[in-house]
Enzyme design. Structure first.
Site, PDB file in Angstrom:
ATOM      1  N   ASP A  11       7.543   2.507   2.487  1.00 53.41           N
ATOM      2  CA  ASP A  11       6.146   2.072   2.430  1.00 53.41           C
ATOM      3  C   ASP A  11       5.425   2.734   3.599  1.00 53.41           C
ATOM      4  O   ASP A  11       6.064   3.326   4.480  1.00 53.41           O
ATOM      5  CB  ASP A  11       6.055   0.542   2.553  1.00 53.41           C
ATOM      6  CG  ASP A  11       4.616   0.035   2.574  1.00 53.41           C
ATOM      7  OD1 ASP A  11       3.802   0.503   1.761  1.00 53.41           O
ATOM      8  OD2 ASP A  11       4.278  -0.826   3.412  1.00 53.41           O
ATOM      9  N   SER A  12       4.121   2.583   3.627  1.00 54.97           N
ATOM     10  CA  SER A  12       3.357   3.118   4.755  1.00 54.97           C
ATOM     11  C   SER A  12       3.661   2.342   6.034  1.00 54.97           C
ATOM     12  O   SER A  12       3.446   2.859   7.131  1.00 54.97           O
ATOM     13  CB  SER A  12       1.866   3.010   4.445  1.00 54.97           C
ATOM     14  OG  SER A  12       1.542   1.670   4.150  1.00 54.97           O
ATOM     15  N   TYR A  43      -2.159   4.004   4.302  1.00 59.77           N
ATOM     16  CA  TYR A  43      -2.314   5.012   3.258  1.00 59.77           C
ATOM     17  C   TYR A  43      -3.564   4.703   2.412  1.00 59.77           C
ATOM     18  O   TYR A  43      -4.141   5.596   1.795  1.00 59.77           O
ATOM     19  CB  TYR A  43      -1.102   5.007   2.314  1.00 59.77           C
ATOM     20  CG  TYR A  43       0.154   5.664   2.842  1.00 59.77           C
ATOM     21  CD1 TYR A  43       0.270   6.113   4.165  1.00 59.77           C
ATOM     22  CD2 TYR A  43       1.250   5.844   1.995  1.00 59.77           C
ATOM     23  CE1 TYR A  43       1.438   6.714   4.619  1.00 59.77           C
ATOM     24  CE2 TYR A  43       2.424   6.455   2.434  1.00 59.77           C
ATOM     25  CZ  TYR A  43       2.509   6.878   3.748  1.00 59.77           C
ATOM     26  OH  TYR A  43       3.667   7.481   4.187  1.00 59.77           O
ATOM     27  N   GLY A  44      -3.906   3.425   2.376  1.00 63.50           N
ATOM     28  CA  GLY A  44      -4.962   2.939   1.465  1.00 63.50           C
ATOM     29  C   GLY A  44      -6.252   3.731   1.478  1.00 63.50           C
ATOM     30  O   GLY A  44      -6.797   4.043   0.426  1.00 63.50           O
ATOM     31  N   CYS A  74       5.121   0.761  -2.214  1.00 64.44           N
ATOM     32  CA  CYS A  74       3.738   0.875  -1.758  1.00 64.44           C
ATOM     33  C   CYS A  74       2.912   1.170  -3.002  1.00 64.44           C
ATOM     34  O   CYS A  74       3.181   2.149  -3.717  1.00 64.44           O
ATOM     35  CB  CYS A  74       3.620   2.022  -0.759  1.00 64.44           C
ATOM     36  SG  CYS A  74       1.924   2.415  -0.290  1.00 64.44           S
ATOM     37  N   ASN A  75       1.961   0.319  -3.283  1.00 65.86           N
ATOM     38  CA  ASN A  75       1.148   0.519  -4.488  1.00 65.86           C
ATOM     39  C   ASN A  75       0.312   1.780  -4.393  1.00 65.86           C
ATOM     40  O   ASN A  75       0.111   2.477  -5.383  1.00 65.86           O
ATOM     41  CB  ASN A  75       0.209  -0.671  -4.684  1.00 65.86           C
ATOM     42  CG  ASN A  75       0.942  -1.899  -5.127  1.00 65.86           C
ATOM     43  OD1 ASN A  75       1.016  -2.194  -6.306  1.00 65.86           O
ATOM     44  ND2 ASN A  75       1.516  -2.623  -4.189  1.00 65.86           N
ATOM     45  N   THR A  76      -0.173   2.057  -3.190  1.00 66.62           N
ATOM     46  CA  THR A  76      -1.026   3.232  -3.013  1.00 66.62           C
ATOM     47  C   THR A  76      -0.229   4.490  -3.353  1.00 66.62           C
ATOM     48  O   THR A  76      -0.665   5.327  -4.147  1.00 66.62           O
ATOM     49  CB  THR A  76      -1.530   3.297  -1.556  1.00 66.62           C
ATOM     50  OG1 THR A  76      -2.050   2.021  -1.197  1.00 66.62           O
ATOM     51  CG2 THR A  76      -2.586   4.347  -1.389  1.00 66.62           C
ATOM     52  N   GLU A 153      -1.525  -7.204   9.146  1.00 77.16           N
ATOM     53  CA  GLU A 153      -0.839  -6.555  10.268  1.00 77.16           C
ATOM     54  C   GLU A 153      -1.152  -7.267  11.593  1.00 77.16           C
ATOM     55  O   GLU A 153      -0.356  -7.237  12.513  1.00 77.16           O
ATOM     56  CB  GLU A 153      -1.204  -5.071  10.324  1.00 77.16           C
ATOM     57  CG  GLU A 153      -0.873  -4.376   9.006  1.00 77.16           C
ATOM     58  CD  GLU A 153       0.029  -3.181   9.140  1.00 77.16           C
ATOM     59  OE1 GLU A 153       0.037  -2.571  10.195  1.00 77.16           O
ATOM     60  OE2 GLU A 153       0.737  -2.870   8.145  1.00 77.16           O
ATOM     61  N   CYS A 185      -0.881  -4.629  -3.821  1.00 71.46           N
ATOM     62  CA  CYS A 185      -0.581  -4.045  -2.512  1.00 71.46           C
ATOM     63  C   CYS A 185       0.562  -4.876  -1.943  1.00 71.46           C
ATOM     64  O   CYS A 185       0.524  -6.110  -2.006  1.00 71.46           O
ATOM     65  CB  CYS A 185      -1.814  -4.119  -1.609  1.00 71.46           C
ATOM     66  SG  CYS A 185      -1.452  -3.675   0.108  1.00 71.46           S
ATOM     67  N   THR A 186       1.545  -4.193  -1.410  1.00 74.05           N
ATOM     68  CA  THR A 186       2.744  -4.923  -0.970  1.00 74.05           C
ATOM     69  C   THR A 186       2.497  -5.792   0.273  1.00 74.05           C
ATOM     70  O   THR A 186       3.340  -6.607   0.632  1.00 74.05           O
ATOM     71  CB  THR A 186       3.916  -3.952  -0.736  1.00 74.05           C
ATOM     72  OG1 THR A 186       3.459  -2.845   0.048  1.00 74.05           O
ATOM     73  CG2 THR A 186       4.480  -3.450  -2.037  1.00 74.05           C
ATOM     74  N   HIS A 187       1.347  -5.630   0.905  1.00 72.50           N
ATOM     75  CA  HIS A 187       1.014  -6.527   2.023  1.00 72.50           C
ATOM     76  C   HIS A 187       0.509  -7.888   1.532  1.00 72.50           C
ATOM     77  O   HIS A 187       0.586  -8.876   2.250  1.00 72.50           O
ATOM     78  CB  HIS A 187      -0.106  -5.933   2.884  1.00 72.50           C
ATOM     79  CG  HIS A 187       0.330  -4.893   3.864  1.00 72.50           C
ATOM     80  ND1 HIS A 187       0.836  -3.675   3.484  1.00 72.50           N
ATOM     81  CD2 HIS A 187       0.318  -4.889   5.226  1.00 72.50           C
ATOM     82  CE1 HIS A 187       1.106  -2.960   4.571  1.00 72.50           C
ATOM     83  NE2 HIS A 187       0.815  -3.679   5.636  1.00 72.50           N
TER      84      HIS A 187
HETATM   85  N1  DGL Z   1       1.507  -1.355   1.446  1.00 73.25           N
HETATM   86  C1  DGL Z   1       0.465  -0.468   0.964  1.00 73.25           C
HETATM   87  C2  DGL Z   1       0.267  -0.655  -0.527  1.00 73.25           C
HETATM   88  O1  DGL Z   1       0.997  -1.336  -1.160  1.00 73.25           O
HETATM   89  C3  DGL Z   1      -0.849  -0.732   1.639  1.00 73.25           C
HETATM   90  C4  DGL Z   1      -0.924  -0.430   3.087  1.00 73.25           C
HETATM   91  C5  DGL Z   1      -1.661   0.849   3.389  1.00 73.25           C
HETATM   92  O2  DGL Z   1      -2.874   0.948   3.159  1.00 73.25           O
HETATM   93  O3  DGL Z   1      -0.983   1.727   3.858  1.00 73.25           O
HETATM   94  O4  DGL Z   1      -0.630  -0.100  -1.089  1.00 73.25           O
END
Ligand code: DGL
Length: 269
Positions: A11-12, A43-44, A74-76, A153, A185-187
């Protein structure tokens, strides 16, 4: 036969640890190598080209760790890179979008589905396209929630400000009368209590972590790649980051619920 090679997950940053938690739960015998690209998070807000490049570099790093399966947690990255990388490498690579879509189209009754995610994930249109492919007549309402990742975060999971921001992002979706909301988004699973408070109990929150773990298991079973027996302690987890390993270890505890040993910084990505 037992295949003791690890599963690679990236993930990011920390978000992918929500997937790690589910993989540990459903595949307790497996070794896991996790890479969090903490030097380049988030990454978003980055462009498709940049996220694809980062994803390829992360995959090449995990391949050096001799992984047998890669999960893009990571969804992005999944939304823009999976279709490119899945054809390019021998090792199976899965993302978090298809599993979330599958669950969403199964649980919705009124076919009104909301999706929240980062800017790049939402702008890619991947969720919308896949939901409509899997469920004809589905209406998809997507919203980017760029402030959610920094709030997670910072550990501001349940503060007044977080609630206010959540209301601002989510009330328009509630007005659309969606019955299912994909946490794209995994967060975001860490914000579930606040999101649930805004959306109400009648809206099902879909978190793809459990589904992605299930898909990983299916692939390992089918490919005869399961590790059986022997690997039953937390030393089976290895964490690599591209910056700030101590910070990762501290925040990672919040995601996983236990102390992270062995967080190492690597600079070769
Ligand atoms: N965990 C990333 C996702 O699932 C989001 C965090 C990011 O923006 O890097 O998209």
């Amino acid at each position: 036969m037992s295949d003791l090679r690890p599963i690679g997950i990236f993930d990011s940053g920390f978000g992918g640890l929500t997937a790690v938690k589910e993989v540990i739960r459903s595949l307790p015998d497996e070794q896991i190598v996790y890479f969090g690209d903490t030097a380049r998070v988030p990454y978003g807000p980055k462009s498709r080209e940049t996220v694809v490049r980062f994803s390829i570099e992360n995959i090449l790093f995990l391949l050096k760790c001799k992984v047998k399966l890669i999960i893009i947690a990571c969804n992005t990255a999944s939304s823009v890179a999976l279709s490119i990388v899945e054809e390019s490498f021998k090792v199976p690579i899965i993302g978090v979008i298809a599993p979330g879509v599958l669950e969403a189209v199964n649980v919705t009754k009124n076919k009104k589905i909301g999706v929240i995610g980062t800017r790049t994930a939402i702008n890619s249109g991947t969720y919308e396209k896949m939901i409509k492919q899997k469920r004809s007549g589905a209406k998809v309402y997507s919203t980017e929630c760029p402030l959610f990742v920094p709030l997670v975060e910072e550990g501001w999971l349940n503060t007044q400000i977080t609630k206010q921001i959540a209301r601002q992002y989510l009330l328009p979706l509630k007005l659309k009368k969606i019955d299912t909301l994909v946490l794209g988004c995994t967060h975001y699973p860490l914000l579930k209590p606040v999101i649930r408070e805004v959306m109400g109990k009648e809206v099902t929150l879909v978190d793809s972590a459990r589904q992605v773990a299930r898909q990983a298991k299916e692939i390992l079973v089918k490919g005869n790649l399961l590790a059986s027996g022997g690997n039953k302690n937390k030393n089976n987890l290895r964490f690599y980051v591209s910056d700030e390993p101590d910070n990762f270890a501290a925040l990672g505890k919040r995601f996983l619920g236990f102390k992270l040993e062995n967080v190492r910084k690597v600079s070769n990505v």
